[in-house]
Write a protein that holds these residues in place. Sequence first.
Motif, PDB file in Angstrom:
ATOM      1  N   ASP A  28       0.830  -1.213   0.000  1.00  0.00           N
ATOM      2  CA  ASP A  28       0.000   0.000   0.000  1.00  0.00           C
ATOM      3  C   ASP A  28       0.859   1.255   0.000  1.00  0.00           C
ATOM      4  O   ASP A  28       0.568   2.231  -0.709  1.00  0.00           O
ATOM      5  CB  ASP A  28      -0.925   0.014   1.223  1.00  0.00           C
ATOM      6  CG  ASP A  28      -2.137  -0.886   1.055  1.00  0.00           C
ATOM      7  OD1 ASP A  28      -2.474  -1.218  -0.089  1.00  0.00           O
ATOM      8  OD2 ASP A  28      -2.734  -1.248   2.079  1.00  0.00           O
ATOM      9  N   LEU A  29       1.908   1.254   0.811  1.00  0.00           N
ATOM     10  CA  LEU A  29       2.796   2.410   0.884  1.00  0.00           C
ATOM     11  C   LEU A  29       3.493   2.668  -0.451  1.00  0.00           C
ATOM     12  O   LEU A  29       3.621   3.814  -0.892  1.00  0.00           O
ATOM     13  CB  LEU A  29       3.848   2.196   1.980  1.00  0.00           C
ATOM     14  CG  LEU A  29       3.403   2.373   3.428  1.00  0.00           C
ATOM     15  CD1 LEU A  29       4.526   1.949   4.378  1.00  0.00           C
ATOM     16  CD2 LEU A  29       3.018   3.827   3.696  1.00  0.00           C
ATOM     17  N   GLU A  50       1.042   4.145  -2.869  1.00  0.00           N
ATOM     18  CA  GLU A  50       0.703   5.525  -2.507  1.00  0.00           C
ATOM     19  C   GLU A  50       1.815   6.502  -2.855  1.00  0.00           C
ATOM     20  O   GLU A  50       1.564   7.591  -3.393  1.00  0.00           O
ATOM     21  CB  GLU A  50       0.404   5.601  -1.014  1.00  0.00           C
ATOM     22  CG  GLU A  50       0.064   7.005  -0.520  1.00  0.00           C
ATOM     23  CD  GLU A  50      -0.161   7.068   0.983  1.00  0.00           C
ATOM     24  OE1 GLU A  50      -0.359   8.186   1.495  1.00  0.00           O
ATOM     25  OE2 GLU A  50      -0.132   6.003   1.637  1.00  0.00           O
ATOM     26  N   HIS A  51       3.073   6.127  -2.564  1.00  0.00           N
ATOM     27  CA  HIS A  51       4.183   7.073  -2.715  1.00  0.00           C
ATOM     28  C   HIS A  51       4.972   6.910  -4.010  1.00  0.00           C
ATOM     29  O   HIS A  51       5.792   7.769  -4.343  1.00  0.00           O
ATOM     30  CB  HIS A  51       5.141   6.936  -1.523  1.00  0.00           C
ATOM     31  CG  HIS A  51       4.530   7.317  -0.211  1.00  0.00           C
ATOM     32  ND1 HIS A  51       4.331   8.622   0.154  1.00  0.00           N
ATOM     33  CD2 HIS A  51       4.065   6.557   0.814  1.00  0.00           C
ATOM     34  CE1 HIS A  51       3.783   8.666   1.365  1.00  0.00           C
ATOM     35  NE2 HIS A  51       3.599   7.425   1.771  1.00  0.00           N
ATOM     36  N   ARG A  52       4.754   5.791  -4.712  1.00  0.00           N
ATOM     37  CA  ARG A  52       5.425   5.496  -5.983  1.00  0.00           C
ATOM     38  C   ARG A  52       6.891   5.109  -5.813  1.00  0.00           C
ATOM     39  O   ARG A  52       7.353   4.187  -6.442  1.00  0.00           O
ATOM     40  CB  ARG A  52       5.329   6.671  -6.979  1.00  0.00           C
ATOM     41  CG  ARG A  52       3.956   7.285  -7.082  1.00  0.00           C
ATOM     42  CD  ARG A  52       3.073   6.837  -8.158  1.00  0.00           C
ATOM     43  NE  ARG A  52       3.604   6.417  -9.404  1.00  0.00           N
ATOM     44  CZ  ARG A  52       2.939   5.536 -10.171  1.00  0.00           C
ATOM     45  NH1 ARG A  52       1.813   5.009  -9.726  1.00  0.00           N
ATOM     46  NH2 ARG A  52       3.425   5.172 -11.326  1.00  0.00           N
ATOM     47  N   THR A  76       7.281   1.583  -7.823  1.00  0.00           N
ATOM     48  CA  THR A  76       6.175   0.818  -8.379  1.00  0.00           C
ATOM     49  C   THR A  76       6.531   0.288  -9.763  1.00  0.00           C
ATOM     50  O   THR A  76       7.424   0.790 -10.428  1.00  0.00           O
ATOM     51  CB  THR A  76       4.910   1.685  -8.507  1.00  0.00           C
ATOM     52  OG1 THR A  76       5.213   2.832  -9.304  1.00  0.00           O
ATOM     53  CG2 THR A  76       4.398   2.131  -7.154  1.00  0.00           C
TER      54      THR A  76
END
Length: 261
Positions: A12-13, A16-18, A58
């Motif tokens: 998830d992190l 969210e932050h790429r 990601t």
Amino acid sequence: MNRQERLTKLLDLVVEHRTLRVEDIVRELQISPATARRDLDYLATQQLVTRTRGGVMTNPTSGEMPMRFRTVRNNDQKSAIARKAVDLVRPGNVVALNGGTTTMAIGAELGQRVATDYSFGRHPVTVVTNAVNIANDLIVRPQVRVVVTGGVARARSYELVGPLASLIYPHINVDIAFLGAVGISVSDGIFTDNESEAAANRALVTVARKAYVVVDSSKIGVGAFAKICALEQIAGVITDADISASDREALETAGVAVITG
């Protein structure tokens, strides 16, 4: 938290932050640098992230979380949705389930319900599914007749997809279908992330007398890549009690029943 929960939070992190550094992960998850690196290496071997020097970024599949990670999310809401869904099932019904964590919860709830309600023993339920994990869970229940579609299995969702997956549908009748989805939009319809899954699920909807979308409230108002069907093709939405008043009103104004667990 256990390892599965930690991996879910870590993914998830990243989404969210790429991009993240190991130090960021250590701070956010309160774990050691060695644990962070092991977890990142594991996610990279699953092709869910791309390792960089000192961190991670990601890749195109990062947002498509495998089932074994997603099962820990919103368990209470999914259980409540599952109970409400199974309340609609009658002895002798033909029930269709696509893949997903919410429909997996419905399969588990249905298995428990038929095992304790003698009326299902006299009139077994037939479950049609393109999800091999759901079929595996229900096949041991003598009160459930399991019919599995054909197709090619997707490792991320356990769903059977492709041209073979749709061949069975013209030859069967389904009383009630429960459809998991990535998102539901009042203006645009029901969505999932993968076009092959969308096609298989669309075929399922067309043969069901009634089709219900089963999603937790966080997915309402959310779109995704592949459209399954239009909103008017479903009988209702089964969701959790956290649905906002505005989302409920929008769905009901569109003629869609809203059932909350």
